[in-house]
Scaffold this active site. Sequence first.
Site, PDB file in Angstrom:
ATOM      1  N   GLN A  40      19.122  31.176   7.824  1.00 15.80           N
ATOM      2  CA  GLN A  40      18.433  31.742   6.663  1.00 15.80           C
ATOM      3  C   GLN A  40      18.948  31.179   5.336  1.00 15.80           C
ATOM      4  O   GLN A  40      18.366  31.446   4.296  1.00 15.80           O
ATOM      5  CB  GLN A  40      18.537  33.265   6.670  1.00 15.80           C
ATOM      6  CG  GLN A  40      17.757  33.885   7.807  1.00 15.80           C
ATOM      7  CD  GLN A  40      17.895  35.384   7.831  1.00 15.80           C
ATOM      8  OE1 GLN A  40      18.886  35.952   7.371  1.00 15.80           O
ATOM      9  NE2 GLN A  40      16.905  36.048   8.395  1.00 15.80           N
ATOM     10  N   ASN A  41      20.028  30.414   5.372  1.00 17.58           N
ATOM     11  CA  ASN A  41      20.507  29.798   4.146  1.00 17.58           C
ATOM     12  C   ASN A  41      19.496  28.728   3.741  1.00 17.58           C
ATOM     13  O   ASN A  41      19.039  27.943   4.560  1.00 17.58           O
ATOM     14  CB  ASN A  41      21.892  29.184   4.346  1.00 17.58           C
ATOM     15  CG  ASN A  41      22.531  28.792   3.043  1.00 17.58           C
ATOM     16  OD1 ASN A  41      22.035  27.908   2.345  1.00 17.58           O
ATOM     17  ND2 ASN A  41      23.629  29.448   2.704  1.00 17.58           N
ATOM     18  N   GLN A  42      19.171  28.683   2.468  1.00 18.75           N
ATOM     19  CA  GLN A  42      18.112  27.807   1.982  1.00 18.75           C
ATOM     20  C   GLN A  42      18.616  26.445   1.504  1.00 18.75           C
ATOM     21  O   GLN A  42      17.834  25.650   0.977  1.00 18.75           O
ATOM     22  CB  GLN A  42      17.356  28.516   0.846  1.00 18.75           C
ATOM     23  CG  GLN A  42      16.678  29.786   1.319  1.00 18.75           C
ATOM     24  CD  GLN A  42      16.086  30.589   0.188  1.00 18.75           C
ATOM     25  OE1 GLN A  42      16.628  30.610  -0.921  1.00 18.75           O
ATOM     26  NE2 GLN A  42      14.986  31.255   0.466  1.00 18.75           N
ATOM     27  N   PHE A  43      19.880  26.139   1.703  1.00 15.28           N
ATOM     28  CA  PHE A  43      20.442  24.896   1.194  1.00 15.28           C
ATOM     29  C   PHE A  43      19.643  23.672   1.628  1.00 15.28           C
ATOM     30  O   PHE A  43      19.302  22.824   0.805  1.00 15.28           O
ATOM     31  CB  PHE A  43      21.908  24.741   1.624  1.00 15.28           C
ATOM     32  CG  PHE A  43      22.509  23.440   1.185  1.00 15.28           C
ATOM     33  CD1 PHE A  43      22.974  23.292  -0.102  1.00 15.28           C
ATOM     34  CD2 PHE A  43      22.586  22.357   2.053  1.00 15.28           C
ATOM     35  CE1 PHE A  43      23.511  22.087  -0.535  1.00 15.28           C
ATOM     36  CE2 PHE A  43      23.125  21.152   1.638  1.00 15.28           C
ATOM     37  CZ  PHE A  43      23.588  21.021   0.339  1.00 15.28           C
ATOM     38  N   SER A 140      22.183  29.381  -2.620  1.00 13.21           N
ATOM     39  CA  SER A 140      21.232  29.144  -1.535  1.00 13.21           C
ATOM     40  C   SER A 140      21.335  30.213  -0.450  1.00 13.21           C
ATOM     41  O   SER A 140      20.538  30.236   0.478  1.00 13.21           O
ATOM     42  CB  SER A 140      21.468  27.760  -0.920  1.00 13.21           C
ATOM     43  OG  SER A 140      22.738  27.692  -0.304  1.00 13.21           O
TER      44      SER A 140
END
Length: 167
Positions: A40-43, A140
């Site tokens: 789920q981290n958007q990095f 992020s």
Amino acid sequence: MAPLVTGLPPVFPAPCHLLVLGSLPGNRSLAAQQYYAHPQNQFWRLMERVTGDSLQGLAYDDRLGVLARHRIGLWDVIATARRASSLDGDIQQAVRNPLATLITELPDLRAVACNGALAARLAMRELAASELPLLALPSSSPAYTLNFAAKADRWQALAAYLAPPVA
């Protein structure tokens, strides 16, 4: 007492033009030994927008290869800390990485980007004497609830520090 956690080693190409600093990898990233491993981290989605290259469907080493082609490095401002969860707010007894020393070893560095408020606050203290641009970006992390489009708009500022990708 919260467990002691140790961050990941730095990843930077030669030459490195842009260094992206997080605070300290979350538990999922530490377990995988990969930066930004939480799904789920958007990095990686944000870096797709910055670089113009597809990253999400790639294996981790291939993602790092794309960043290297764009001369982007990754590290964290915190080397070790006590932390009960993956949240920055739970970090205690932080020991910082030697950022001021590091930037002297990266002569082609054009800018330092900070992924999140804690990374920005600590990096700005450590690098205050540096003449490099320091960009504070919204985190992020899925814990930071700013919508993706707004994050992507802010992260797009990184594109100005990229060189054409190496073939």
